[in-house]
Write a protein that holds these residues in place. Structure first.
Motif, PDB file in Angstrom:
ATOM      1  N   GLN A 304      51.854  31.055  46.904  1.00 18.19           N
ATOM      2  CA  GLN A 304      50.633  31.288  46.143  1.00 18.19           C
ATOM      3  C   GLN A 304      50.894  32.405  45.142  1.00 18.19           C
ATOM      4  N   VAL A 305      50.120  32.408  44.045  1.00 18.58           N
ATOM      5  CA  VAL A 305      50.313  33.442  43.030  1.00 18.58           C
ATOM      6  C   VAL A 305      48.960  34.054  42.675  1.00 18.58           C
ATOM      7  N   LEU A 306      48.884  35.372  42.842  1.00 18.30           N
ATOM      8  CA  LEU A 306      47.656  36.093  42.500  1.00 18.30           C
ATOM      9  C   LEU A 306      47.809  36.677  41.092  1.00 18.30           C
ATOM     10  N   VAL A 307      46.863  36.347  40.206  1.00 24.76           N
ATOM     11  CA  VAL A 307      46.947  36.820  38.824  1.00 24.76           C
ATOM     12  C   VAL A 307      45.993  37.992  38.624  1.00 24.76           C
ATOM     13  N   LEU A 308      46.554  39.119  38.175  1.00 17.32           N
ATOM     14  CA  LEU A 308      45.743  40.314  37.923  1.00 17.32           C
ATOM     15  C   LEU A 308      45.883  40.708  36.457  1.00 17.32           C
ATOM     16  N   GLU A 309      44.778  40.651  35.740  1.00 16.36           N
ATOM     17  CA  GLU A 309      44.763  40.978  34.313  1.00 16.36           C
ATOM     18  C   GLU A 309      43.339  41.362  33.952  1.00 16.36           C
ATOM     19  N   GLU A 310      43.184  42.029  32.784  1.00 12.22           N
ATOM     20  CA  GLU A 310      41.863  42.497  32.374  1.00 12.22           C
ATOM     21  C   GLU A 310      41.630  42.219  30.899  1.00 12.22           C
ATOM     22  N   PRO A 311      40.362  42.093  30.481  1.00 12.46           N
ATOM     23  CA  PRO A 311      39.182  41.945  31.334  1.00 12.46           C
ATOM     24  C   PRO A 311      38.888  40.488  31.698  1.00 12.46           C
ATOM     25  N   ASP A 312      39.635  39.553  31.181  1.00 11.23           N
ATOM     26  CA  ASP A 312      39.324  38.157  31.494  1.00 11.23           C
ATOM     27  C   ASP A 312      40.587  37.398  31.892  1.00 11.23           C
ATOM     28  N   ALA A 313      40.461  36.071  32.024  1.00  6.48           N
ATOM     29  CA  ALA A 313      41.524  35.271  32.633  1.00  6.48           C
ATOM     30  C   ALA A 313      42.375  34.568  31.577  1.00  6.48           C
ATOM     31  N   VAL A 314      43.055  35.333  30.746  1.00  3.78           N
ATOM     32  CA  VAL A 314      43.797  34.735  29.631  1.00  3.78           C
ATOM     33  C   VAL A 314      45.137  34.157  30.092  1.00  3.78           C
ATOM     34  N   ILE A 315      45.872  34.912  30.895  1.00  7.81           N
ATOM     35  CA  ILE A 315      47.143  34.400  31.426  1.00  7.81           C
ATOM     36  C   ILE A 315      46.855  33.261  32.409  1.00  7.81           C
ATOM     37  N   GLU A 316      45.902  33.522  33.281  1.00  7.04           N
ATOM     38  CA  GLU A 316      45.521  32.517  34.285  1.00  7.04           C
ATOM     39  C   GLU A 316      45.179  31.181  33.628  1.00  7.04           C
ATOM     40  N   LEU A 317      44.433  31.258  32.526  1.00  9.40           N
ATOM     41  CA  LEU A 317      44.034  30.038  31.821  1.00  9.40           C
ATOM     42  C   LEU A 317      45.245  29.272  31.287  1.00  9.40           C
ATOM     43  N   GLN A 318      46.270  30.014  30.866  1.00  7.80           N
ATOM     44  CA  GLN A 318      47.424  29.349  30.247  1.00  7.80           C
ATOM     45  C   GLN A 318      48.411  28.775  31.268  1.00  7.80           C
ATOM     46  N   ILE A 319      48.328  29.242  32.522  1.00  9.02           N
ATOM     47  CA  ILE A 319      49.242  28.700  33.533  1.00  9.02           C
ATOM     48  C   ILE A 319      48.895  27.228  33.758  1.00  9.02           C
ATOM     49  N   LEU A 320      49.888  26.373  33.598  1.00  8.63           N
ATOM     50  CA  LEU A 320      49.585  24.941  33.581  1.00  8.63           C
ATOM     51  C   LEU A 320      49.295  24.402  34.982  1.00  8.63           C
ATOM     52  N   ASP A 321      50.127  24.796  35.962  1.00  8.14           N
ATOM     53  CA  ASP A 321      49.895  24.312  37.323  1.00  8.14           C
ATOM     54  C   ASP A 321      49.071  25.341  38.082  1.00  8.14           C
ATOM     55  N   VAL A 332      38.716  34.860  43.673  1.00  6.03           N
ATOM     56  CA  VAL A 332      39.534  35.845  44.391  1.00  6.03           C
ATOM     57  C   VAL A 332      39.474  37.185  43.654  1.00  6.03           C
ATOM     58  N   VAL A 333      39.422  37.099  42.324  1.00  7.50           N
ATOM     59  CA  VAL A 333      39.300  38.299  41.490  1.00  7.50           C
ATOM     60  C   VAL A 333      37.904  38.270  40.857  1.00  7.50           C
ATOM     61  N   PRO A 334      37.164  39.384  40.934  1.00  7.10           N
ATOM     62  CA  PRO A 334      35.805  39.381  40.354  1.00  7.10           C
ATOM     63  C   PRO A 334      35.816  39.100  38.850  1.00  7.10           C
ATOM     64  N   SER A 335      34.774  38.437  38.375  1.00  8.11           N
ATOM     65  CA  SER A 335      34.749  37.987  36.981  1.00  8.11           C
ATOM     66  C   SER A 335      34.063  38.953  36.029  1.00  8.11           C
ATOM     67  N   ALA A 336      33.655  40.110  36.519  1.00  9.11           N
ATOM     68  CA  ALA A 336      33.085  41.130  35.637  1.00  9.11           C
ATOM     69  C   ALA A 336      33.489  42.488  36.180  1.00  9.11           C
ATOM     70  N   GLY A 337      33.572  43.455  35.292  1.00  6.87           N
ATOM     71  CA  GLY A 337      33.890  44.820  35.704  1.00  6.87           C
ATOM     72  C   GLY A 337      35.376  45.106  35.658  1.00  6.87           C
ATOM     73  N   GLU A 338      35.678  46.398  35.767  1.00  5.32           N
ATOM     74  CA  GLU A 338      37.055  46.860  35.649  1.00  5.32           C
ATOM     75  C   GLU A 338      37.829  46.609  36.948  1.00  5.32           C
ATOM     76  N   LEU A 339      39.114  46.293  36.827  1.00  8.54           N
ATOM     77  CA  LEU A 339      39.964  46.171  38.014  1.00  8.54           C
ATOM     78  C   LEU A 339      40.500  47.572  38.353  1.00  8.54           C
ATOM     79  N   THR A 340      39.623  48.361  38.939  1.00  4.95           N
ATOM     80  CA  THR A 340      39.996  49.716  39.333  1.00  4.95           C
ATOM     81  C   THR A 340      40.933  49.631  40.535  1.00  4.95           C
ATOM     82  N   PRO A 341      41.592  50.747  40.886  1.00  3.03           N
ATOM     83  CA  PRO A 341      42.446  50.713  42.082  1.00  3.03           C
ATOM     84  C   PRO A 341      41.666  50.286  43.328  1.00  3.03           C
ATOM     85  N   GLU A 342      40.380  50.645  43.390  1.00  2.00           N
ATOM     86  CA  GLU A 342      39.580  50.264  44.571  1.00  2.00           C
ATOM     87  C   GLU A 342      39.395  48.747  44.617  1.00  2.00           C
ATOM     88  N   VAL A 343      39.109  48.151  43.468  1.00  2.00           N
ATOM     89  CA  VAL A 343      38.903  46.691  43.422  1.00  2.00           C
ATOM     90  C   VAL A 343      40.210  45.976  43.760  1.00  2.00           C
TER      91      VAL A 343
END
Lengths: 636, 183
Positions: A304-321, A332-343
């Motif tokens: 499995q691959v977890l994608v972490l990027e901010e503020p939206d899902a640009v890399i995730e969208l481009q991954i074909l599979d 799995v990743v919240p869709s609003a707000g900053e990806l702080t160390p706590e998040v």
């Protein structure tokens, strides 16, 4: 006399030799701009981008460079000024905050097709959170939309290097390139090593090529195909870019694709949890176009691959599979707000539990959060500064027109008129005037006469207010417009406006007077007044309102002139009005709510308002704020 | 050195300057520094929090429960940012009320072995006729505690170097005033 080469060598020697400074990310970006030999830099201020241009000015002065720097009147103008310099073969950069690119979207889309000649870099700062913006929009989507490459730095140091790479990339492919630092890069501080500043000798040389620079739709089709080819080539180059790094891991049940701030938050967090090196990580510094082979190979090697990027899902969208992807699209990743160390920690904790990986127990943040919530600490919302002329203007407006009036507001410090209930809308730059026009037309259609009083700052008026006002006058709208003129762009750190005539590097330029512009828009009622004269200002607002109701009435404009107290406190220092609160004060809190000066505080024990001398600037305006006349000038 | 520090306060209290004092000192000592600051709207009297990580970090942000030291120039902001402090960490708060902590929070501090110090930094600064130098007084006090691994001379040299000339004298006196209050 030393030769040019000698003096240049001396200059480089004196300033570069391993010199290190702790720089703000934005200052590091500015350093990258001058180390790229950039010739023209244009910007409009906006958090989190505002500190870049002033730092370019600093290096320009230190190194006696002849870089052209300007605060343009808005982002579209800045974009096009810089773009034209690139047409001539020079290197150019345009700087703005993320919502500024909305304003400059028109030239962005078009210049992607036409391409550029000299290196042209768009530095556009994102604000996940958001901390100081109206949206959390992701500039990397603009890169996709316009089909231009984007680079995403993780640190100030890397941002500086990416500026240089962006210029090279732009020049090689003759395409605008976006550098997208997020706020935690722009406002991070890091020790930065200075590199030499080259002098790129390039004389302006605009080569006429109407099929490109003035392309009609038929040519645009050709240019679009050319753009697609450029993008495909760039994607291939990005497959081997030094900004994309693969870190092997021993446990392939989970892999991470991470970018920008999220990447460094991830690596620091994994290290703190003693998980460094355990899981494979693909760090992406070139989010658009995504190097597809690199990404696909990485995904195929993990369960499995977890994608972490901010503020939206640009890399995730481009991954074909997407069959193995964990990210925003499956929650799995919240869709609003900053990806702080706590998040990021919470996201990791869930995944680690699934994998049966134990995390060392830390301190329980919820326990303290509950305790602190129980204390009911006062909410510390941002407020206008003590002595701010905007407060005086809002207070007088409210007294003149009451709470039934509608108060469209705008973007700047004075959005805080919200606290005084003198701002009902805040849409975008210039929105006060257009919303006032639209509200007028909507009510007028029903033969309703509702008082409408809009407020806009001086810099914002120049940015997007002028066409709005011309359109309102032309279409016979009727409302009161108060231009809050504090003679500076205060919110973003005191940048000069065109009305002041002062240029970005401090020299005197040609002044463009707001009053003249208002008159040129066809406004007949134009009055100027210092809002500190609260009662007179109130009368003036009433007169302006009356003007809007006359048979031949129209838009009425008041220019509230009072310099920002942070920028120019001289008049207060020369004529201080020291106030005191009399014993008759009964603690009714009217002044605290309707006037909200931070220097007015309630002494709970005495149930009486007191003056906080540490922050009071002796403006004396609050004398007007007590209906019971308990705030008075102090007798010496 | 490996140190994670949170500096907190309200816009105008000099949080950013205090952060510079530590980051410039660390750089002078040859360490890598990385941090994060609050700019923009919050500077108009809102909460200001600054993160500072010294030696060997990649991210400018500190995760809650992992900071070694908290320096807060305001009681309420201390409550709001206390969650950053790790077990066994230290906190320094500018407060005229000495041991101001709420009982529940005090139990939390004890349980997690967090040493909480407070100092009437505003008073020290007011006595010097420079209310805005309270931040330097708290820095002085913090430096007097051995667990804060910055030396008196190093910090003093930085304050001398980076203070605007008209504040240099009073900043140094506030720093020394705070340092002199050591227990």
């Amino acid at each position: 006399m030393p030769s040019v080469a000698e003096s240049l060598a001396e200059r480089i020697d004196g300033l570069s030799e391993l010199r290190q400074e702790v720089l703000l990310g934005n200052e590091a970006i500015a350093r990258g701009i001058v180390e790229s030999g950039c010739h023209v830099v244009a910007s409009y201020p906006g958090t989190p981008s505002s500190e870049i241009l002033p730092a370019v000015v600093r290096f320009k002065k230190e190194l006696r460079l002849d870089t052209h720097v300007e605060w343009s009147i808005n982002e579209k103008v800045a974009y096009e000024v810089a773009l034209a310099a690139s047409y001539t073969g020079k290197r150019a950069a345009v700087i703005m905050k993320q919502v500024g690119l909305n304003v400059a979207a028109d030239p962005l889309m078009s210049s992607a097709y036409t391409g550029v000649k000299g290196g042209f870099v768009i530095i556009c700062c994102d604000d996940p959170g958001p901390h100081s913006s109206q949206t959390e929009q992701d500039t990397r989507f603009f890169a996709m939309f316009a089909k231009v490459p984007a680079l995403d730095p993780s640190s100030p140091r890397e941002a500086k290097e990416m500026v240089k790479a962006a210029f090279e990339l732009s020049e090689k492919h003759r395409l605008p390139v976006i550098l997208r630092p997020a706020i935690r890069v722009s406002h991070a501080r890091q020790n930065i090593t200075f590199a030499p500043v080259p002098q790129l000798e390039r004389l302006a040389d605009f080569e006429k090529d109407p099929g490109r620079w003035a392309a009609t739709p038929r040519f645009r089709y050709v240019l679009h195909k050319e753009l697609n080819e450029k993008l495909a080539t760039i994607e291939e180059e990005f497959e081997a870019s030094e900004f994309n790094v693969l870190h092997e891991g021993e446990d392939n049940r989970l892999g991470f694709i991470a970018a920008g701030t999220s990447y460094v938050v991830l690596t620091d967090t994994l290290r703190e949890l003693s998980l460094e090196g355990r899981f494979p990580i693909l760090r992406i510094g070139t989010p658009h176009p995504l190097p597809q082979s690199l990404a696909a190979d990485f995904v195929s090697g993990c369960d499995q691959v977890l994608v972490l990027e901010e503020p939206d899902a640009v890399i995730e969208l481009q991954i074909l599979d997407k069959s193995k992807v964990l990210g925003r699209y499956n929650g799995v990743v919240p869709s609003a707000g900053e990806l702080t160390p706590e998040v990021v920690y919470r996201i990791l904790a869930v995944q680690m539990e699934k994998l049966g990986v134990d995390l060392a127990p830390g301190i329980d943040p919820d326990e303290l959060a509950k305790l602190v919530a129980g204390l009911e600490l006062p909410i510390r919302r941002p407020r206008l500064c003590p002595g701010c002329g905007h407060r005086a203007a809002f207070f007088a407006m409210k007294r003149a027109l009451g709470s039934k009036a509608i108060y469209p507001g705008d973007i700047g410090c004075y959005t805080l008129g919200l606290n005084l209930k003198a701002v009902d809308t805040c849409l975008d730059m210039g929105g006060a005037i257009t919303i006032a026009s639209g509200l007028y037309q909507a009510y007028h259609q029903d033969s309703e006469d509702v008082p409408i009083a809009a407020t806009i700052g001086d810099s914002t008026f120049l940015h997007a207010g002028v066409p709005a006002l011309a359109s309102a006058v032309h279409n016979q709208a009727r409302f009161v417009l108060v231009i809050l003129d504090n003679s500076i762009t205060a919110m973003t750190g005191m940048q000069p406006t065109a009305d002041s005539g002062i240029l970005a590097d401090g020299r005197q330029g040609q002044r463009v007077a707001i009053k003249d512009l208002v008159r040129a828009c066809g406004v007949r009622f134009v009055e100027e007044m210092d809002p500190y004269r609260v009662s007179d200002f109130e009368t003036l607002v009433k007169r302006a309102r009356e003007h809007t109701r006359q048979p031949d009435g129209a838009v009425a404009v008041i220019i509230a002139k009072r310099p920002c107290v942070l920028y120019d406190p001289t008049s207060l220092q020369e004529n201080p009005v020291r106030v005191t609160v009399t014993e008759e004060c009964d603690g009714c809190k009217y002044c605290l709510l309707a006037f909200e000066c931070p220097a007015l505080v309630l002494d709970e024990a005495l149930n009486r308002v007191e003056i906080d001398r540490r922050i009071c600037v002796n403006c004396g305006v609050c004398i007007e704020a007590c209906p019971k006349a308990c705030i008075v000038e102090a007798k010496e | 050195m490996d140190l994670k520090m949170i500096l907190a306060g309200v816009g105008g209290q000099g949080v950013l300057f205090a952060t510079r004092v530590f980051s410039e000192t660390a750089l002078a000592l040859g360490y890598d520094v990385l941090g994060s600051e609050t700019h923009g709207m919050s500077q108009r009297g809102g909460s200001v929090v600054s993160h500072l990580k010294i030696d060997g970090y990649e991210s400018p942000l500190i995760r809650q429960g992992t900071a070694d030291v908290l320096l807060s120039f305001d009681e309420d902001e201390a409550y709001r940012t206390l969650a950053f402090v790790r077990r066994g960490g230290l906190c320094f708060v500018s407060s005229p009320h000495g041991d101001f902590w709420d009982n529940g929070v005090k139990a939390y501090l004890t349980k997690n072995n967090i040493a909480a110090h407070s100092l009437a930094a505003d008073e020290i600064a007011l006595e010097l006729g420079s209310p805005r130098s309270a931040n330097l007084a708290l820095i002085g006090y913090a430096v007097s505690v051995p667990e804060v691994r910055f030396g008196y001379d190093e910090i003093k040299a930085t304050i001398e170097r980076i203070s605007p000339s008209r504040f240099k004298e009073v900043n140094l006196r506030a720093f020394e005033g705070g340092y002199g209050r050591k227990q």
